[in-house]
Design an enzyme around this catalytic site. Sequence first.
Site, short mmCIF file in Angstrom:
data_model
loop_
_atom_site.label_atom_id
_atom_site.label_comp_id
_atom_site.label_asym_id
_atom_site.label_seq_id
_atom_site.Cartn_x
_atom_site.Cartn_y
_atom_site.Cartn_z
N ASP A 1 76.08 26.47 34.54
CA ASP A 1 76.89 26.86 35.70
C ASP A 1 78.16 27.55 35.23
OD1 ASP A 1 78.43 26.69 38.31
OD2 ASP A 1 76.65 25.54 38.85
N ASN A 2 78.63 28.54 36.00
CA ASN A 2 79.93 29.14 35.66
C ASN A 2 81.04 28.63 36.59
OD1 ASN A 2 79.41 30.43 38.05
ND2 ASN A 2 79.83 32.51 37.30
N LEU B 1 70.65 34.23 28.05
CA LEU B 1 70.75 32.82 27.69
C LEU B 1 69.54 32.46 26.84
CD1 LEU B 1 72.08 29.97 28.23
CD2 LEU B 1 70.44 29.75 30.10
N THR C 1 74.66 38.51 40.09
CA THR C 1 74.10 37.17 39.86
C THR C 1 72.64 37.11 40.32
OG1 THR C 1 76.24 36.08 39.98
CG2 THR C 1 74.32 34.73 40.50
N TYR D 1 74.06 39.47 49.51
CA TYR D 1 73.27 38.25 49.33
C TYR D 1 71.81 38.49 49.74
CZ TYR D 1 72.14 33.22 49.91
OH TYR D 1 71.58 31.97 49.83
N LYS E 1 68.88 38.71 47.05
CA LYS E 1 67.80 37.72 47.02
C LYS E 1 66.44 38.39 47.21
CE LYS E 1 69.91 33.62 46.64
NZ LYS E 1 69.55 32.61 45.64
N TYR F 1 57.31 40.45 37.66
CA TYR F 1 57.05 39.76 36.39
C TYR F 1 55.71 39.03 36.45
CZ TYR F 1 61.30 40.47 33.58
OH TYR F 1 62.28 41.02 32.80
N HIS G 1 80.32 21.74 49.33
CA HIS G 1 81.72 22.06 49.07
C HIS G 1 82.53 21.99 50.37
CE1 HIS G 1 85.24 24.05 47.60
NE2 HIS G 1 84.71 24.21 46.41
P1 NAD Z 1 76.41 26.24 45.71
O1 NAD Z 1 77.38 27.36 45.85
O2 NAD Z 1 76.90 24.87 45.91
O3 NAD Z 1 75.69 26.30 44.28
C1 NAD Z 1 75.49 27.49 43.58
C2 NAD Z 1 75.91 27.25 42.14
O4 NAD Z 1 75.69 28.45 41.38
C3 NAD Z 1 77.40 26.92 42.02
O5 NAD Z 1 77.55 25.78 41.22
C4 NAD Z 1 77.98 28.16 41.35
O6 NAD Z 1 79.12 27.86 40.58
C5 NAD Z 1 76.81 28.64 40.52
N1 NAD Z 1 76.88 30.07 40.17
C6 NAD Z 1 77.19 31.11 40.96
N2 NAD Z 1 77.12 32.25 40.28
C7 NAD Z 1 76.75 31.93 39.01
C8 NAD Z 1 76.52 32.68 37.82
N3 NAD Z 1 76.65 34.01 37.81
N4 NAD Z 1 76.18 32.01 36.69
C9 NAD Z 1 76.04 30.64 36.69
N5 NAD Z 1 76.26 29.89 37.79
C10 NAD Z 1 76.60 30.53 38.93
O7 NAD Z 1 75.18 26.54 46.70
P2 NAD Z 1 73.87 25.71 47.01
O8 NAD Z 1 73.83 25.46 48.46
O9 NAD Z 1 73.72 24.59 46.08
O10 NAD Z 1 72.74 26.80 46.72
C11 NAD Z 1 71.94 26.77 45.56
C12 NAD Z 1 70.90 27.87 45.64
O11 NAD Z 1 70.07 27.68 46.78
C13 NAD Z 1 71.50 29.26 45.77
O12 NAD Z 1 70.73 30.16 44.99
C14 NAD Z 1 71.35 29.56 47.23
O13 NAD Z 1 71.25 30.95 47.46
C15 NAD Z 1 70.08 28.83 47.57
N6 NAD Z 1 70.03 28.48 49.00
C16 NAD Z 1 70.78 27.46 49.50
C17 NAD Z 1 70.73 27.18 50.86
C18 NAD Z 1 71.51 26.05 51.47
O14 NAD Z 1 71.46 25.88 52.66
N7 NAD Z 1 72.22 25.23 50.72
C19 NAD Z 1 69.92 27.96 51.70
C20 NAD Z 1 69.20 29.00 51.15
C21 NAD Z 1 69.24 29.26 49.80
N1 UDP Z 2 66.53 37.13 27.93
C1 UDP Z 2 67.29 35.98 27.90
N2 UDP Z 2 66.82 34.91 27.21
C2 UDP Z 2 65.63 34.92 26.56
C3 UDP Z 2 64.85 36.10 26.62
C4 UDP Z 2 65.32 37.19 27.32
O1 UDP Z 2 68.36 35.89 28.49
O2 UDP Z 2 65.28 33.91 25.97
C5 UDP Z 2 67.03 38.27 28.69
C6 UDP Z 2 67.13 39.50 27.82
O3 UDP Z 2 68.48 39.69 27.48
C7 UDP Z 2 66.63 40.62 28.68
C8 UDP Z 2 66.10 39.96 29.94
O4 UDP Z 2 66.08 38.59 29.68
O5 UDP Z 2 67.69 41.46 29.07
C9 UDP Z 2 64.71 40.40 30.31
O6 UDP Z 2 63.84 40.10 29.26
P1 UDP Z 2 62.48 40.90 29.08
O7 UDP Z 2 61.83 40.36 27.86
O8 UDP Z 2 61.71 40.88 30.32
O9 UDP Z 2 62.94 42.40 28.92
P2 UDP Z 2 63.46 43.26 27.69
O10 UDP Z 2 64.10 42.34 26.70
O11 UDP Z 2 62.24 43.90 27.20
O12 UDP Z 2 64.43 44.18 28.34
#
Ligand code: NAD
Ligand code: UDP
Length: 318
Positions: free
Chosen positions: A35-36, A65, A94, A147, A151, A161, A183
Amino acid sequence: MHLRKRILVTGGSGFLGSHLCARLLAEGHEVICVDNFFSSARANVEDLMDDKRFELIRHDVTFPLYVEVDEIYNLACPASPIHYQHDPVQTIKTCVHGAINMLGLAKRVGARIYQASTSEVYGDPEVHPQPESYWGHVNPIGIRSCYDEGKRCAEALFFSYRRQAGLPIKVGRIFNTYGPKMHPNDGRVVSNFIVQALKGEPITIYGDGSQTRSFCYVDDLVECMLRFMASREDFIGPMNMGNPGEFTILELAEKIVALTGSGSRIVREPLPADDPKQRRPDISLARRELGWEPQTPLDAGLEKTIAYFDGLLRQGLI
Ligand code: NAD
Ligand code: UDP
Ligand code: UDP
């Protein structure tokens, strides 16, 4: 006898992610939580930190990652309108770069991967209730598009994929879910109304309150996620996940006022652009494939959620 797996949960300290991590640990698995902290706090997973099978990594999924895991739940993404609209470009990154990286990871290690998709892929739906076969009614340039389209693109990536690399994917469209650990300031309707009611502040209804939503309690949703992940390999979705009980926002406000015994009055505020007028999942597919059905009635779930926010209030945390 089930095998212990190493499972990655992205967005694992968020509302749904923290419940999912706790459940996976309770099932005996190892959990890597990534998580970030964009829309959550570490506090959500503090109670899991003492468990040796739990590992927390601060990382943004828009960057690659490299970890070794058996399963991936890709939940990372701000989920509430005020959070995802705060930095719309980051929301798209994201959704899209995050999905690409997690799919690349799944491909390299051969992991099953679940995508947390959303009822927002249906936009402001003209088909009601929404079955998975409905393609949706989304404004591609509106304030929700970062969003919704993010999605939708993630779903396209998952299915691409699958076609190109045969990945074992699971795409689940989550409808409004609520419960403890939401939250308190993310602006979602259930948390807003409960916090307002408990503080005796006005309950803010956007528009006339006739728009509908269907609310699923978090434990039911997590159960559905686990069953979906464990389902036969060729069942990949997309699959709706939610509670088909449908309520107007005005009904929800009145229910929360009654359950909290609050003296709050109801006030009207402008309806945000592109706010969907109706939403209710058709869950026949989940029923048929997973034998899954939500178990928690709205009143019972709201009572648990109210108790959670009441606890925060008493500790001076909200
Ligand atoms: P939330 O905001 O509480 O959780 C999302 C988490 O993702 C947070 O902890 C946030 O810090 C983390 N995050 C955001 N951007 C990130 C990034 N770039 N890298 C790493 N971490 C990142 O929301 P939630 O309700 O727990 O939702 C979780 C998932 O479920 C989401 O993908 C959301 O779109 C999906 N979702 C939730 C609902 C709902 O009603 N709760 C409905 C539809 C879809
Ligand atoms: N990737 C990653 N972790 C892994 C393997 C891949 O984060 O263990 C990332 C990688 O940086 C790449 C993306 O996943 O940008 C997509 O990977 P894929 O193998 O599909 O594509 P390619 O590397 O050929 O662009
Ligand atoms: N809503 C409301 N008052 C609030 C927060 C939300 O009337 O304080 C309404 C909102 O306009 C929408 C519904 O409640 O019609 C659900 O909003 P939420 O942000 O929880 O989720 P989403 O619109 O993404 O389903």
